[in-house]
Design a protein around this motif. Sequence first.
Motif, mmCIF file in Angstrom:
data_model
loop_
_atom_site.group_PDB
_atom_site.id
_atom_site.type_symbol
_atom_site.label_atom_id
_atom_site.label_comp_id
_atom_site.label_asym_id
_atom_site.label_seq_id
_atom_site.Cartn_x
_atom_site.Cartn_y
_atom_site.Cartn_z
ATOM 1 N N PRO A 313 0.824 -1.280 -0.073
ATOM 2 C CA PRO A 313 0.133 -0.092 0.152
ATOM 3 C C PRO A 313 0.704 1.216 -0.106
ATOM 4 O O PRO A 313 0.314 2.339 -0.212
ATOM 5 C CB PRO A 313 -0.783 -0.115 1.410
ATOM 6 C CG PRO A 313 0.057 -0.793 2.122
ATOM 7 C CD PRO A 313 1.073 -1.755 1.467
ATOM 8 N N ASP A 314 2.017 1.033 0.286
ATOM 9 C CA ASP A 314 3.101 2.428 0.373
ATOM 10 C C ASP A 314 4.348 2.159 0.040
ATOM 11 O O ASP A 314 4.825 0.939 -0.390
ATOM 12 C CB ASP A 314 2.826 3.090 1.791
ATOM 13 C CG ASP A 314 3.392 2.118 2.970
ATOM 14 O OD1 ASP A 314 4.181 1.115 2.555
ATOM 15 O OD2 ASP A 314 2.689 2.252 4.030
ATOM 16 N N ALA A 315 5.307 3.050 0.378
ATOM 17 C CA ALA A 315 6.661 2.620 -0.244
ATOM 18 C C ALA A 315 7.544 1.846 0.748
ATOM 19 O O ALA A 315 8.560 1.790 0.773
ATOM 20 C CB ALA A 315 7.527 4.293 -0.381
ATOM 21 N N GLY A 316 6.595 1.551 1.721
ATOM 22 C CA GLY A 316 7.778 0.667 2.705
ATOM 23 C C GLY A 316 7.228 -0.960 2.522
ATOM 24 O O GLY A 316 7.875 -1.707 3.327
ATOM 25 N N THR A 317 6.529 -1.201 1.378
ATOM 26 C CA THR A 317 6.212 -2.602 1.297
ATOM 27 C C THR A 317 7.373 -3.608 1.087
ATOM 28 O O THR A 317 7.568 -4.494 1.874
ATOM 29 C CB THR A 317 5.423 -2.690 -0.142
ATOM 30 O OG1 THR A 317 4.532 -1.761 -0.094
ATOM 31 C CG2 THR A 317 5.112 -4.137 -0.277
ATOM 32 N N PHE A 318 8.380 -3.001 0.378
ATOM 33 C CA PHE A 318 9.676 -4.059 0.327
ATOM 34 C C PHE A 318 10.288 -4.134 1.601
ATOM 35 O O PHE A 318 10.794 -5.266 1.992
ATOM 36 C CB PHE A 318 10.598 -3.164 -0.770
ATOM 37 C CG PHE A 318 10.355 -3.147 -2.258
ATOM 38 C CD1 PHE A 318 9.269 -3.873 -2.760
ATOM 39 C CD2 PHE A 318 11.460 -2.775 -2.951
ATOM 40 C CE1 PHE A 318 9.058 -4.172 -4.090
ATOM 41 C CE2 PHE A 318 11.328 -3.090 -4.415
ATOM 42 C CZ PHE A 318 10.121 -3.553 -5.048
ATOM 43 N N TRP A 319 10.331 -3.132 2.289
ATOM 44 C CA TRP A 319 10.886 -3.255 3.804
ATOM 45 C C TRP A 319 10.181 -4.260 4.520
ATOM 46 O O TRP A 319 10.863 -4.747 5.267
ATOM 47 C CB TRP A 319 11.251 -2.086 4.350
ATOM 48 C CG TRP A 319 11.745 -0.926 3.506
ATOM 49 C CD1 TRP A 319 10.970 0.374 3.274
ATOM 50 C CD2 TRP A 319 12.635 -0.988 2.424
ATOM 51 N NE1 TRP A 319 11.470 1.164 2.430
ATOM 52 C CE2 TRP A 319 12.519 0.227 1.774
ATOM 53 C CE3 TRP A 319 13.467 -1.664 1.968
ATOM 54 C CZ2 TRP A 319 13.487 0.706 0.704
ATOM 55 C CZ3 TRP A 319 14.227 -1.309 0.781
ATOM 56 C CH2 TRP A 319 14.300 -0.153 0.174
ATOM 57 N N ARG A 320 8.981 -4.060 4.473
ATOM 58 C CA ARG A 320 8.093 -5.272 5.162
ATOM 59 C C ARG A 320 8.388 -6.403 4.722
ATOM 60 O O ARG A 320 8.552 -7.373 5.603
ATOM 61 C CB ARG A 320 6.733 -4.868 5.067
ATOM 62 C CG ARG A 320 5.595 -5.981 5.662
ATOM 63 C CD ARG A 320 4.165 -5.982 5.306
ATOM 64 N NE ARG A 320 3.902 -6.126 3.944
ATOM 65 C CZ ARG A 320 3.992 -7.338 3.223
ATOM 66 N NH1 ARG A 320 4.209 -8.453 3.819
ATOM 67 N NH2 ARG A 320 3.585 -7.296 1.913
ATOM 68 N N VAL A 321 8.528 -6.750 3.449
ATOM 69 C CA VAL A 321 8.500 -7.932 2.911
ATOM 70 C C VAL A 321 10.057 -8.664 3.335
ATOM 71 O O VAL A 321 10.053 -9.470 3.850
ATOM 72 C CB VAL A 321 8.611 -8.142 1.394
ATOM 73 C CG1 VAL A 321 8.868 -9.487 0.777
ATOM 74 C CG2 VAL A 321 7.162 -8.022 0.891
ATOM 75 N N LYS A 351 12.690 2.698 8.442
ATOM 76 C CA LYS A 351 12.824 2.814 10.120
ATOM 77 C C LYS A 351 11.872 2.097 10.718
ATOM 78 O O LYS A 351 11.994 1.588 11.903
ATOM 79 C CB LYS A 351 13.300 4.139 10.794
ATOM 80 C CG LYS A 351 14.371 4.746 9.780
ATOM 81 C CD LYS A 351 15.024 6.079 10.333
ATOM 82 C CE LYS A 351 15.962 6.472 9.657
ATOM 83 N NZ LYS A 351 15.972 6.606 8.182
ATOM 84 N N ASP A 352 10.859 1.918 10.057
ATOM 85 C CA ASP A 352 9.521 1.121 10.528
ATOM 86 C C ASP A 352 9.921 -0.501 10.654
ATOM 87 O O ASP A 352 8.914 -1.109 11.248
ATOM 88 C CB ASP A 352 8.410 1.233 9.935
ATOM 89 C CG ASP A 352 7.712 2.769 10.053
ATOM 90 O OD1 ASP A 352 8.329 3.209 10.831
ATOM 91 O OD2 ASP A 352 6.824 3.210 9.192
ATOM 92 N N MET A 380 19.604 1.942 3.550
ATOM 93 C CA MET A 380 19.455 0.743 3.885
ATOM 94 C C MET A 380 20.363 0.048 4.538
ATOM 95 O O MET A 380 20.290 -1.093 5.275
ATOM 96 C CB MET A 380 19.191 -0.259 2.587
ATOM 97 C CG MET A 380 17.949 0.090 1.690
ATOM 98 S SD MET A 380 17.846 -0.634 0.142
ATOM 99 C CE MET A 380 17.752 -2.452 0.648
ATOM 100 N N GLY A 381 21.539 0.622 4.437
ATOM 101 C CA GLY A 381 22.818 0.272 5.406
ATOM 102 C C GLY A 381 23.270 -1.013 4.893
ATOM 103 O O GLY A 381 23.912 -1.760 5.600
#
Length: 629
Positions: A313-321, A351-352, A380-381
Amino acid sequence: MGYKELYDGWKQDPDAFWMKAAEAIDWVEKPSKALFDDNAPLYEWFKDAQVNTCYNAVDRHVEAGNGARTAIIYDSPITDTKHKISYAELQTRVASLAGALRAKGVEKGDRVIIYMPMVPEALEAMLACSRLGAIHSVVFGGFAAHELAVRIDDATPKAIIAASCGLEPGRVVHYKPLLDGAIEQATHKPDFTVIFQREQEVAALIPDRDFDWHGFQAGVEPAECVPVSGDHPAYILYTSGTTGAPKGVVRPTAGHLVALNWTMKNIYDVDPGDVFWAASDVGWVVGHSYICYGPLISGNTTIVFEGKPIGTPDAGTFWRVISEHNVRSFFTAPTALRAIKREDPKGLLIKDYDISCLRALYLAGERADPDTIEWAQREMGVPVYDHWWQTESGWAIAGNPAGIEALPVKIGSPTVAMPGYDVQILDEGGHPMKPGELGAIAVKLPLPPGTLPTLWNAEERFRKSYLTTFPGYYETGDAGMIDEDGYLYIMARTDDVINVAGHRLSTGAMEEVLAGHPDVAECAVIGVSDALKGQAPVGFLCLNSGADRDEAEVVKEIVKRVRDQIGPVAAFKLAVVVDRLPKTRSGKILRGIMVKIADGAEYKMPATIDDPAILDEIKVALQTIGLAK
Ligand code: COA
Ligand code: AMP
């Protein structure tokens, strides 16, 4: 062993290098040697072996006691679904599907077209074909009926496996009507189709031609793995060339197995059991090699992600996956990161999530611009490794061999040639150039295992497209240079191929569609720079004299025509009407200059130009659509 030692070792004895890599594959009959060069300059690898791809990607892991390990994670933010499929479950599902295909007459060597969205069943369909030795050809869902029809006529499939629909944000892609339209347009007719019905849209089936995915498996005998010879085509994947007719890249079975397996540890640095994620689509080569085959052959867990980098739903999807599924190595196209960076420039959404499981990010498919690489490294570090390859190669020609030795990153370079590839920069006469000099990028023959041995039904085109310009070399179609340290830089294509959001498209194919419009006398399509997608196509139209038409109307019709005939993936949105096109005195359209004008870049007036005044007309026309500033 470091990179240099490994690369030099390969160069000294390629056969020994590849025979050693081949030990990681389970053969029905082992190859007696690696390279078969009796038909040079056409080469084959492990030709006298007998082997099965599906056995190596699925069954052998179950037999080794790893059946409970997760093979596929399906994560679909679009349908709000997540589930896992173990290797044992995958074996059962694939054997059943293969059994049903066999019961309907699909055998070794038959072609099967697969037209499916990002669902695990797409991988199961590919694996079921390889289980039988049938040759699949996956067609990307963003292509329209006409493009599918062209592929049906070239591959002449016995069956087509499709889903009822695909799901784009805010839009259902009606696969079944597209499929019906394509079969209608094509001269070749498949014996039957198999339709995977999705709950979002259930398609009407044509009796005796269309079979329901689940229904046609009822009561069938599961199929065992059918051994094929090492040079047997595992699949055909069509890609854009200079003309409208796509090139059917052939992937040979044994080389594909050996090479992909080698890359999983040596390039992507994953061990069996690790989660590997390539956020691409099964319709592209990245999806073939790194969503389906590579990770499964080496016993990893792969992720089938049905979503977009933003908006689902947002630009954080990749980080969630990444955090939710414990992804260790992640592969995507720079466009996807540019889209995320545009929405979340400070990387706040990262950061979420706890993405400390991630070791590295791999980028390919298009040029990785320094801004994007630096942003990803910072936010992403993790190390960011650009790597360069093509549908034709099937795996990295140049990359950073992180599993052997992570070489220092030079931003702007996909690092160094991988073992198997002797990459050289050649001048127009085919002579090697000095470090730092710009020229055509070529690879000394033979190409390594897994690369294309020919084009489907088109050996002459294969020779002409790749082997003729520089005898003894494979012509990559890219231009660039190699620096003093052996680092490669990819600068541009040398042909009419453009790269839009990591998708390889042919301006020639688009020109054919434009030229087919009844009011168009002459046309050209170029790729202009686009901040998000890398490049975007722009059309120029000269109308027939006497075509008393509203220009804006014609442009609208042209945009629709490309969408209907090639597909939404062409992202063809911009066109302008001009009186004439800039040409050389011999009549060649000066597309390169038009690109420079559109991008507002400096250019040199070519001595051969017929009428320099046309360039001003082009500039004015481009300014009406917001370009050439
Ligand atoms: N089936 C049907 N239509 C598709 C499709 C598919 N599988 N994939 C894309 N399309 C459609 C899109 O819906 C869009 O249609 P629209 O014109 O109605 O909006 C059109 O094709 C163009 O798509 P795209 O170029 O992808 O642009 P976008 O605006 O939808 O999304 C990005 C922009 C950057 C988010 C997106 O391009 C992206 O995720 N890129 C990553 C690319 C990638 O992974 N490439 C693989 C190469 S390794
Ligand atoms: P495809 O066959 O769709 O994978 O497209 C291959 C083409 O994409 C190459 O020939 C290049 O032009 C381009 N490409 C792929 N990876 C890179 C990269 N890392 N850097 C620059 N260009 C790339």
